[in-house]
Design an enzyme around this catalytic site. Structure first.
Site, PDB file in Angstrom:
ATOM      1  N   LYS A  38       0.838  -1.205   0.000  1.00 46.34           N
ATOM      2  CA  LYS A  38       0.000   0.000   0.000  1.00 46.34           C
ATOM      3  C   LYS A  38       0.875   1.258   0.000  1.00 46.34           C
ATOM      4  O   LYS A  38       2.094   1.166   0.228  1.00 46.34           O
ATOM      5  CB  LYS A  38      -0.900  -0.013   1.241  1.00 46.34           C
ATOM      6  CG  LYS A  38      -0.123  -0.049   2.539  1.00 46.34           C
ATOM      7  CD  LYS A  38      -0.982  -0.547   3.695  1.00 46.34           C
ATOM      8  CE  LYS A  38      -0.195  -0.488   4.996  1.00 46.34           C
ATOM      9  NZ  LYS A  38      -0.848  -1.226   6.078  1.00 46.34           N
ATOM     10  N   TYR A 246      18.905  28.697   7.464  1.00 44.31           N
ATOM     11  CA  TYR A 246      17.831  29.449   8.132  1.00 44.31           C
ATOM     12  C   TYR A 246      18.027  29.488   9.626  1.00 44.31           C
ATOM     13  O   TYR A 246      18.377  28.489  10.251  1.00 44.31           O
ATOM     14  CB  TYR A 246      16.466  28.801   7.857  1.00 44.31           C
ATOM     15  CG  TYR A 246      15.883  29.119   6.504  1.00 44.31           C
ATOM     16  CD1 TYR A 246      15.624  30.441   6.126  1.00 44.31           C
ATOM     17  CD2 TYR A 246      15.560  28.106   5.614  1.00 44.31           C
ATOM     18  CE1 TYR A 246      15.068  30.736   4.886  1.00 44.31           C
ATOM     19  CE2 TYR A 246      15.008  28.378   4.373  1.00 44.31           C
ATOM     20  CZ  TYR A 246      14.757  29.700   4.010  1.00 44.31           C
ATOM     21  OH  TYR A 246      14.209  29.971   2.801  1.00 44.31           O
TER      22      TYR A 246
END
Ligand SMILES: *Cc1c(COP(=O)(O)O)cnc(C)c1O
Length: 344
Positions: A38, A246
């Site tokens: 899946k 950052y």
């Protein structure tokens, strides 16, 4: 083969996938061993994963939805079970495709009988309280007119030594002979390690096929399958006292050689790897914050690493899980579409 144009790719080891399946299958030689594929084969690519597993000998496949089952039709007749059952909207596809639904509510059972759907599987809830009909309903005859291939249940705590495992097993075992099901199935990857009492007729691993290690007993036996590889976009010298990335969460203690690579949290490389992850077997630590599309590595140890070179990002799943706080499942299924997937 390797696509030339993409600056990030996933190297997928079909041989390791096959070996993991065989190892898991050999834990319980009397039971069949299927494969959960899946969510696009846990992020690897469902069609390719199914082919590799079928080559290894796997004959039972599990997906979540009918759209996933449809994608696998190209491979022809191998048995696929759809774990989320049949909604009314699924019936048209369910009639067209060869896949079997795993019926999990009395409503789905009625729908399937009304449509004379033929062979199906059924999920019974034995305490997880997720999908599944109740044991009481089964005992009361809810399933009596169905043509059931596999009666299954799912363990809530197989990756822990919880008393719930034995409780669920006993509850499920009590249904033996109560239905006309040809087979019974309970264990996922972790459940396989709980011993042969949990194997019944068919086991259903997912995670461990793809390199996940949900129980410590599996370590050393399960091979890694997934390897992210990234291209160096820039190499720069960062002077002592300067920061990288950052929010400047990393500052150079000494002059540092830094490689900026084409990978980020938008590719599923979690921000949790900021100042935690690494490349090339720990040789190049991730420094600073992981950005959406970029990661910085300290490559001071390798004067030869240059713009355009390729580096392997360390992605051992238990380690990466500890570094990021993400589950091994999330680490796999989150890997994004910008990766070019290629199989070796
Ligand atoms: C996903 C799933 C599996 C496989 O579980 P893993 O923990 O990945 O081995 C087995 N059975 C069911 C019902 C599932 O939903």
């Amino acid at each position: 083969m390797t696509p030339a144009s993409s600056p990030l790719r996933l190297r997928l080891d079909g041989e390791a996938l096959g070996r993991n399946w065989r190892w898991l299958a050999s834990r319980n030689p009397l039971a069949a061993c299927g494969a959960a594929i899946k969510s696009n084969g846990y992020g690897l690519g469902a069609v390719e994963a199914m082919m590799a597993l079928a080559n290894a000998g796997c004959r039972d496949f599990f997906v979540a939805t009918w759209a996933e089952a449809m994608e696998l039709e190209v491979l022809g007749g191998l048995p696929v079970s759809v774990l989320h059952g049949v909604r009314e909207d699924d019936m048209a596809l369910a009639h067209t495709l060869r896949a079997r639904p795993v019926l999990s509510t009395p409503e789905q059972v009625k729908r399937w009988l009304r449509a004379k759907g033929g062979a199906c599987d059924v999920m019974v809830d034995t305490g997880m309280n997720r999908l599944g009909v109740s044991v009481e309903d089964v005992v009361a005859g809810l399933l009596d007119n169905l043509e059931i291939d596999t009666l299954m249940s799912h363990l809530a705590c197989a990756d822990e030594d919880s008393p719930m495992n034995a409780r669920q097993r006993a509850y499920f075992a009590g249904l033996a002979g109560r239905t006309k099901a040809k087979r019974m199935s309970l264990a996922n990857s972790a459940g396989i390690m709980l011993g042969e009492a949990y194997a019944f007729d068919l086991v259903r691993p997912g995670l461990a096929l793809y390199g996940g290690v949900p129980r410590p007993e599996m370590a050393g036996h399960i091979r890694p399958v997934v390897q992210p590889e990234v291209e160096v976009l820039q190499r720069r010298l960062v002077h002592a006292g300067e920061s990288v990335g950052y929010n400047a969460i990393w500052t150079a203690k000494a002059d540092t050689e830094v490689a900026i690579v084409n990978l980020g949290y938008a590719d599923g490389y979690s921000r949790g790897f900021s100042n935690q992850g690494s490349s090339s077997g720990g040789l190049f630590p991730v420094i600073g914050r992981v950005s959406m599309d970029l990661v910085s590595l300290d490559v001071s140890a390798a004067p030869e690493v240059a713009e355009g070179d390729w580096l392997a990002i360390d992605y051992d799943l238990p380690t990466a899980s500890a570094q990021t706080g993400l589950s091994q499942y999330e680490l796999l299924t989150g890997l994004g579409n910008r990766f070019k997937r290629y199989w070796v």
